[in-house]
Design a protein around this motif. Structure first.
Motif, short mmCIF file in Angstrom:
data_model
loop_
_atom_site.label_atom_id
_atom_site.label_comp_id
_atom_site.label_asym_id
_atom_site.label_seq_id
_atom_site.Cartn_x
_atom_site.Cartn_y
_atom_site.Cartn_z
N ALA A 2 0.84 -1.20 0.00
CA ALA A 2 0.00 0.00 0.00
C ALA A 2 0.87 1.25 0.00
O ALA A 2 0.60 2.22 -0.73
N GLU A 3 1.92 1.26 0.81
CA GLU A 3 2.84 2.39 0.83
C GLU A 3 3.63 2.48 -0.48
O GLU A 3 3.88 3.59 -0.98
N PHE A 4 4.01 1.35 -1.03
CA PHE A 4 4.73 1.37 -2.30
C PHE A 4 3.85 2.02 -3.38
O PHE A 4 4.33 2.84 -4.17
N ARG A 5 2.58 1.65 -3.43
CA ARG A 5 1.68 2.26 -4.42
C ARG A 5 1.54 3.75 -4.19
O ARG A 5 1.47 4.54 -5.14
N ARG A 6 1.48 4.16 -2.93
CA ARG A 6 1.30 5.58 -2.62
C ARG A 6 2.47 6.42 -3.11
O ARG A 6 2.28 7.50 -3.69
N GLY A 41 5.27 4.13 -12.23
CA GLY A 41 6.44 3.68 -11.49
C GLY A 41 6.62 2.18 -11.49
O GLY A 41 5.68 1.40 -11.74
N LEU A 42 7.84 1.76 -11.19
CA LEU A 42 8.23 0.36 -11.29
C LEU A 42 8.70 -0.15 -9.93
O LEU A 42 9.41 0.55 -9.20
N LEU A 43 8.31 -1.38 -9.60
CA LEU A 43 8.79 -2.07 -8.41
C LEU A 43 9.70 -3.21 -8.83
O LEU A 43 9.29 -4.07 -9.63
N PHE A 49 0.26 -6.02 -7.19
CA PHE A 49 0.84 -5.29 -8.32
C PHE A 49 0.65 -6.12 -9.58
O PHE A 49 0.35 -7.32 -9.52
N HIS A 50 0.85 -5.48 -10.72
CA HIS A 50 0.84 -6.20 -12.00
C HIS A 50 2.24 -6.75 -12.25
O HIS A 50 3.18 -5.99 -12.49
N LEU A 51 2.40 -8.06 -12.15
CA LEU A 51 3.69 -8.70 -12.32
C LEU A 51 4.04 -8.79 -13.79
O LEU A 51 3.36 -9.47 -14.57
N ILE A 52 5.11 -8.12 -14.19
CA ILE A 52 5.50 -8.03 -15.59
C ILE A 52 6.46 -9.15 -15.98
O ILE A 52 6.35 -9.75 -17.06
N ARG A 87 4.43 -3.39 -11.87
CA ARG A 87 3.88 -2.04 -11.81
C ARG A 87 2.61 -2.05 -10.96
O ARG A 87 1.92 -3.05 -10.87
N ALA A 88 2.31 -0.90 -10.40
CA ALA A 88 1.09 -0.79 -9.58
C ALA A 88 -0.14 -0.95 -10.47
O ALA A 88 -0.12 -0.55 -11.64
#
Length: 263
Positions: free
Chosen positions: A160-164, A170-172, A207-210, A262-263
């Motif tokens: 949740a914090e990562f998305r914020r 943005g990319l994780l 998240f959307h796993l790419i 990605r979120a």
């Protein structure tokens, strides 16, 4: 530079107590509610004043730094670096530890965040432009949409914090162990094999796993390196490592997976 780098990037930061923006007050960061934080002249900032003691201590991070600097994770670093987009303006290493990965992967404005003060003080040694910050992953002291890339390497996540804090596109980049990771240590201490599928499934729900990229490489070890590996991993937190025969640990397997999302 050690203090001024925080003021130069003050627009990225927010108060960890109330979430308000900071302004400069003499040589401190202060929000409109009066919460005040002083950057250390050694190049780090404590935005987690009520941090609890961590089992991740200075000795662990020193051992981990020696392991990383010896090149055991160079292939992993190359893989992550290739996944960081060119021109990423702001990079957050969430759970940066001693900062060795952070320094190798820094791009644009880079912030290294960890709840372990020992890790952050070690990371800041020698001086550099990275914004080393003691902070809470469940309450990241950054403004909404401030970050292009989050690195989350061998560390817990708070999606949740990562998305914020991520920008809209943005990319994780999350690094997780695979079944063979440090398998020799698991065998030495009698632990069962590991699976990361629950971690991957949870990420895919948030998240959307790419992409998933596996990096596997075996290495021979000296006895000194064996002791560093035993000291740097939480696998041995509840093990009396001095009683282990480090000379029996003659090799080690690095077996990890980079998850790109990605979120």
């Amino acid at each position: 530079m050690s203090v001024e780098k925080f003021f130069a990037n003050i627009d990225l930061l927010r108060c960890p107590v109330c979430g308000a923006a900071f302004s400069r007050f003499e040589n401190a960061l202060r929000c409109k509610s009066g919460h005040t934080f002083d950057p250390s002249r050694k190049g780090w900032l404590n935005l987690m004043p009520n941090a609890k003691p961590s089992r991740y201590d200075a000795a662990l991070f020193e051992a981990r730094r020696r392991v990383l600097e010896a090149g055991f994770y160079d292939g992993v670093i190359r893989t992550i670096r290739a996944a960081v987009p060119n021109g990423a303006a702001v990079v957050l290493d969430a759970g940066c530890g001693d900062g060795t990965f952070t320094k190798a992967l820094a791009s644009g404005v880079t912030l290294g965040l960890d709840s372990a003060k020992d890790a952050i003080t070690l990371a800041a040694r020698g001086g550099n432009s990275i914004l080393w910050t003691v902070g809470d992953l469940t309450r990241i002291p950054l403004k909404d949409g401030a970050v292009d890339v989050i690195l989350n390497l061998f560390s817990p996540a708070h999606y949740a914090e990562f998305r914020r804090v991520l920008k809209q596109d943005g990319l994780l980049l999350k690094l997780v162990p695979r079944s063979g990771y440090l398998a020799e240590i698991r065998a030495l201490i009698g632990q069962s094999a590991y699976s990361n599928e629950a971690v991957v499934s949870h990420l895919a729900e948030q998240f959307h796993l790419i992409d998933r990229i596996r990096v596997t490489e075996p290495f021979a070890l000296t006895e000194a390196q064996s002791r560093d590996f035993l000291a740097m991993t939480p696998l041995t937190f509840d093990v009396e490592t001095d009683a282990l025969d480090a000379s029996a640990l003659k090799s080690i397997t690095i077996d990890v997976e980079l998850l790109i999302a990605r979120a």
